[in-house]
Design an enzyme around this catalytic site. Structure first.
Site, PDB file in Angstrom:
ATOM      1  N   THR A 103      45.025  28.387  46.737  1.00 21.12           N
ATOM      2  CA  THR A 103      44.365  28.370  48.035  1.00 21.12           C
ATOM      3  C   THR A 103      43.248  27.335  48.046  1.00 21.12           C
ATOM      4  OG1 THR A 103      44.876  30.737  48.229  1.00 21.12           O
ATOM      5  CG2 THR A 103      43.282  29.823  49.796  1.00 21.12           C
ATOM      6  N   ALA A 104      42.601  27.117  46.902  1.00 15.69           N
ATOM      7  CA  ALA A 104      41.554  26.102  46.808  1.00 15.69           C
ATOM      8  C   ALA A 104      42.095  24.718  47.154  1.00 15.69           C
ATOM      9  CB  ALA A 104      40.957  26.106  45.399  1.00 15.69           C
TER      10      ALA A 104
ATOM     11  N   HIS B 191      36.917  31.024  40.835  1.00 17.85           N
ATOM     12  CA  HIS B 191      36.618  32.109  39.896  1.00 17.85           C
ATOM     13  C   HIS B 191      35.138  32.091  39.498  1.00 17.85           C
ATOM     14  CE1 HIS B 191      40.842  32.658  40.012  1.00 17.85           C
ATOM     15  NE2 HIS B 191      41.168  31.815  39.053  1.00 17.85           N
TER      16      HIS B 191
ATOM     17  N   LYS C 292      50.334  38.562  40.437  1.00 13.98           N
ATOM     18  CA  LYS C 292      49.212  37.979  41.170  1.00 13.98           C
ATOM     19  C   LYS C 292      49.633  36.595  41.649  1.00 13.98           C
ATOM     20  CE  LYS C 292      44.897  37.093  42.423  1.00 13.98           C
ATOM     21  NZ  LYS C 292      43.745  37.300  41.501  1.00 13.98           N
ATOM     22  N   LEU C 293      49.214  36.229  42.856  1.00 14.53           N
ATOM     23  CA  LEU C 293      49.536  34.930  43.433  1.00 14.53           C
ATOM     24  C   LEU C 293      48.360  34.421  44.245  1.00 14.53           C
ATOM     25  CD1 LEU C 293      53.086  35.597  44.943  1.00 14.53           C
ATOM     26  CD2 LEU C 293      52.586  34.215  42.928  1.00 14.53           C
ATOM     27  N   SER C 294      48.244  33.125  44.376  1.00 12.24           N
ATOM     28  CA  SER C 294      47.385  32.559  45.409  1.00 12.24           C
ATOM     29  C   SER C 294      48.045  32.827  46.765  1.00 12.24           C
ATOM     30  CB  SER C 294      47.234  31.052  45.229  1.00 12.24           C
ATOM     31  OG  SER C 294      46.623  30.741  44.006  1.00 12.24           O
TER      32      SER C 294
END
Length: 276
Positions: A112-113, A151, A56-58
């Site tokens: 990404t945030a 989240h 999983k990745l941003s």
């Protein structure tokens, strides 16, 4: 039997997607997974090192040249959608124009945030980075003026006495008209196309099992969730697991490419226009 390292976060959307694989309900003949759970910023940093084979990745991390050179994007497992963006929260309302001069904390430079905040503020300096679950207490305790939450934090920030200053997902959609790409699943470029296809199918089967039998997966989700409220866990899954998770599709791909264009503006030389 070949074993692939597989990394994802303990967040409910990820444990929902991968639960059937982790529990051994979905099996891949001739292939096994060595599962590593870590927060998304840690996974992003591991990807810079090429540590895991499937992870999983941003999207912000995957779009960096260092990571995209090592990892291929899979069509399944993404956190991408509408009305699901990071929120900027604070103890009290403030003029958004002053935000660039405030002490703001984010969940990590590769998330990404973090990228969205830089875009929103015109690349103002970021005060600090913290694991996402520590941001709300830090802002509520006065350590920072504001924080970018992700989240399940978006469902519980009022419990910390915080107010939402801006929804960065809404801002993105207003700017682009597109859904917001938050996170993805990627596989090492060194894995051949057949293996990548097998992995993609295994994730799809795991997700399909969770859709059909959520009650079987739920104890696994609850055991790893940062927010232990079953209601919040369900809200989290409903928000971040959607049709784009099952298949990126043309609109998802367009949204990713648009985020890439925005990322290139942040990476442009000093003095170049970064207007969005």
């Amino acid at each position: 039997m070949p074993t692939l390292t597989l990394g994802y976060s303990p967040c409910p959307n990820d444990t929902y997607i991968f639960g059937a694989l982790a529990l051994g309900i979905v099996r891949v003949p001739g292939l096994a997974f060595d599962i590593r759970l870590a927060d998304v910023q840690t996974l992003n940093e591991w990807a810079l090192e090429g540590r895991l084979e499937v992870t999983k990745l941003s999207f912000a991390a995957w779009l960096t040249p260092e990571v995209s050179a090592q990892y291929a994007l899979l069509e399944v497992g993404a956190a991408l959608g509408r009305n699901c963006g990071p929120l900027v929260v604070a103890r009290e309302p403030m003029e958004l124009g002053t935000l660039r001069n405030k002490q703001v904390v984010t969940p990590g430079r590769l998330t990404t945030a973090h990228m969205l905040l830089r875009l929103f503020t015109g690349d103002a300096p970021i005060a600090a980075e913290l694991p996402f679950e520590r941001i709300m207490p830090a802002v509520a305790g006065g350590l920072y003026d504001a924080g970018v939450i992700i989240h399940e934090s978006r469902f519980v920030y009022p419990d910390f006495g915080l107010v939402c200053l801006v929804d960065l997902g809404e801002w993105w959609e207003h700017q682009t008209g597109l859904p917001l790409p938050l996170g993805c699943i990627a596989a090492r470029q060194t894995l051949d196309d057949t293996t990548q296809g097998v992995v993609t199918q295994a994730i799809r089967e795991s997700l399909a099992y969770a859709d059909a039998h959520p009650e079987v997966i739920w104890p696994y989700i609850a055991a790893h969730a940062q927010e232990m409220s079953a209601e919040v866990q369900a809200q989290h899954i409903a928000l971040y697991v959607n049709d784009f998770t099952r298949n990126l599709g043309p609109e998802g791909r367009q949204a990713i490419e648009t985020l890439h264009q925005y990322a290139r503006r942040l990476a442009s030389p000093p003095g170049a226009s970064q207007a969005v």
